[in-house]
Design an enzyme around this catalytic site. Sequence first.
Site, PDB file in Angstrom:
ATOM      1  N   HIS A 162      44.066  48.764  31.040  1.00  0.00           N
ATOM      2  CA  HIS A 162      43.376  47.470  31.705  1.00  0.00           C
ATOM      3  C   HIS A 162      43.866  47.498  33.063  1.00  0.00           C
ATOM      4  O   HIS A 162      43.043  47.384  33.947  1.00  0.00           O
ATOM      5  CB  HIS A 162      43.866  46.067  30.805  1.00  0.00           C
ATOM      6  CG  HIS A 162      43.398  45.022  31.695  1.00  0.00           C
ATOM      7  ND1 HIS A 162      42.070  44.597  32.023  1.00  0.00           N
ATOM      8  CD2 HIS A 162      44.216  44.149  32.483  1.00  0.00           C
ATOM      9  CE1 HIS A 162      41.995  43.479  32.945  1.00  0.00           C
ATOM     10  NE2 HIS A 162      43.330  43.170  33.205  1.00  0.00           N
ATOM     11  N   HIS A 167      42.108  47.249  36.870  1.00  0.00           N
ATOM     12  CA  HIS A 167      42.360  46.711  38.354  1.00  0.00           C
ATOM     13  C   HIS A 167      42.682  47.799  39.329  1.00  0.00           C
ATOM     14  O   HIS A 167      42.123  47.682  40.503  1.00  0.00           O
ATOM     15  CB  HIS A 167      43.750  46.035  38.106  1.00  0.00           C
ATOM     16  CG  HIS A 167      43.563  44.653  37.531  1.00  0.00           C
ATOM     17  ND1 HIS A 167      42.927  43.652  38.160  1.00  0.00           N
ATOM     18  CD2 HIS A 167      43.871  44.406  36.468  1.00  0.00           C
ATOM     19  CE1 HIS A 167      42.915  42.495  37.470  1.00  0.00           C
ATOM     20  NE2 HIS A 167      43.413  43.107  36.232  1.00  0.00           N
ATOM     21  N   GLU A 208      38.269  39.262  37.258  1.00  0.00           N
ATOM     22  CA  GLU A 208      38.348  39.876  35.909  1.00  0.00           C
ATOM     23  C   GLU A 208      37.151  39.832  35.021  1.00  0.00           C
ATOM     24  O   GLU A 208      36.847  41.025  34.517  1.00  0.00           O
ATOM     25  CB  GLU A 208      39.315  38.769  35.172  1.00  0.00           C
ATOM     26  CG  GLU A 208      41.080  38.665  35.623  1.00  0.00           C
ATOM     27  CD  GLU A 208      41.651  40.120  35.043  1.00  0.00           C
ATOM     28  OE1 GLU A 208      41.148  41.117  34.502  1.00  0.00           O
ATOM     29  OE2 GLU A 208      42.746  40.015  35.513  1.00  0.00           O
ATOM     30  N   SER A 227      37.491  47.480  31.873  1.00  0.00           N
ATOM     31  CA  SER A 227      38.467  48.052  31.031  1.00  0.00           C
ATOM     32  C   SER A 227      38.197  47.855  29.671  1.00  0.00           C
ATOM     33  O   SER A 227      38.830  48.227  28.488  1.00  0.00           O
ATOM     34  CB  SER A 227      39.939  47.889  31.210  1.00  0.00           C
ATOM     35  OG  SER A 227      40.137  46.301  31.176  1.00  0.00           O
TER      36      SER A 227
END
Length: 294
Positions: A162, A167, A208, A227
């Site tokens: 993730h 990111h 997100e 992700s």
Amino acid sequence: MFTEAQLYSPVSKGADGDVTVHLSDEHPGVHDPAYRARRNAIAALALNYRTGEPVPHIEYTAEEEQVWRIVAAELARKRERYACAEVIEAADRLSLPADHIPQLSEVSAKLVPLTGFRYVPAAGLVPLREFFGSFADRIFHSTQYIRHHSAPLYTPEPDAVHEILGHANQLASPRFAALYETVGAAVARISTETALKFLADVFWFSMEFGVLREHGEVRCYGAGLLSSYGEIEEFRAAELRPLNIREMGTRAYDITHYQPVLYCAESVDEIEEVVGGFFATMTDDSVAELVETV
Ligand SMILES: [Fe+2]
């Protein structure tokens, strides 16, 4: 089956200095003593890290590397199909390795020339003020552990997949990196817990879990979607709403399930204007007004 989430496992340090990661009963690795010991050891390295020191080097096992190879290949395929052009182009420029788990120092070495962002280690949840505030210095706190090998395409908590494939691929875009920096600058301006929570929630529904329309299709830019092997395919089934800062900052959400409502921008320009514009000007008072009128 899916409770794929963003919820970090709690980490504690005993009086004897022993570090323990408290996995939930449903965690795929909870009954694997070797995995639990591994998680404790990796968390201890991050807890002992001090700013300015070299970032801890993790000797990943063959089993861990295999998990990365499986999930990196799958997510690369899905990214082409579901991510927006801004992310796909950023990921291409960053070109993270698919054959091994990159050390955080390797991630930084690739990111710094593109957008100046650097990765530093985190044992688990970092206090919100520190996590978001560090964006002002283009620093990203990242966990280093990886999901359990029995379920390579699933994790109940944010892991290196993730933090890095979500990111870092986003942070390789100068436009998104600038937006993160604006978030960090906002943290320095606000002091109330209400404003900090509001900031975190707007971030949640944008960086997100944000999506945008591109050439008539809904594509994602949020790291949580980028992700997630499962959720990246499901977001088109969500109820899509136009960007609305008040709603994004106050909407209750369950982080253990796929998001039923997502906020869809019409372009990266609109994300910068509406979301970036909010972060650039938000204060304790402006948030208090927004919350009061809910
Ligand atoms: Fe995240």
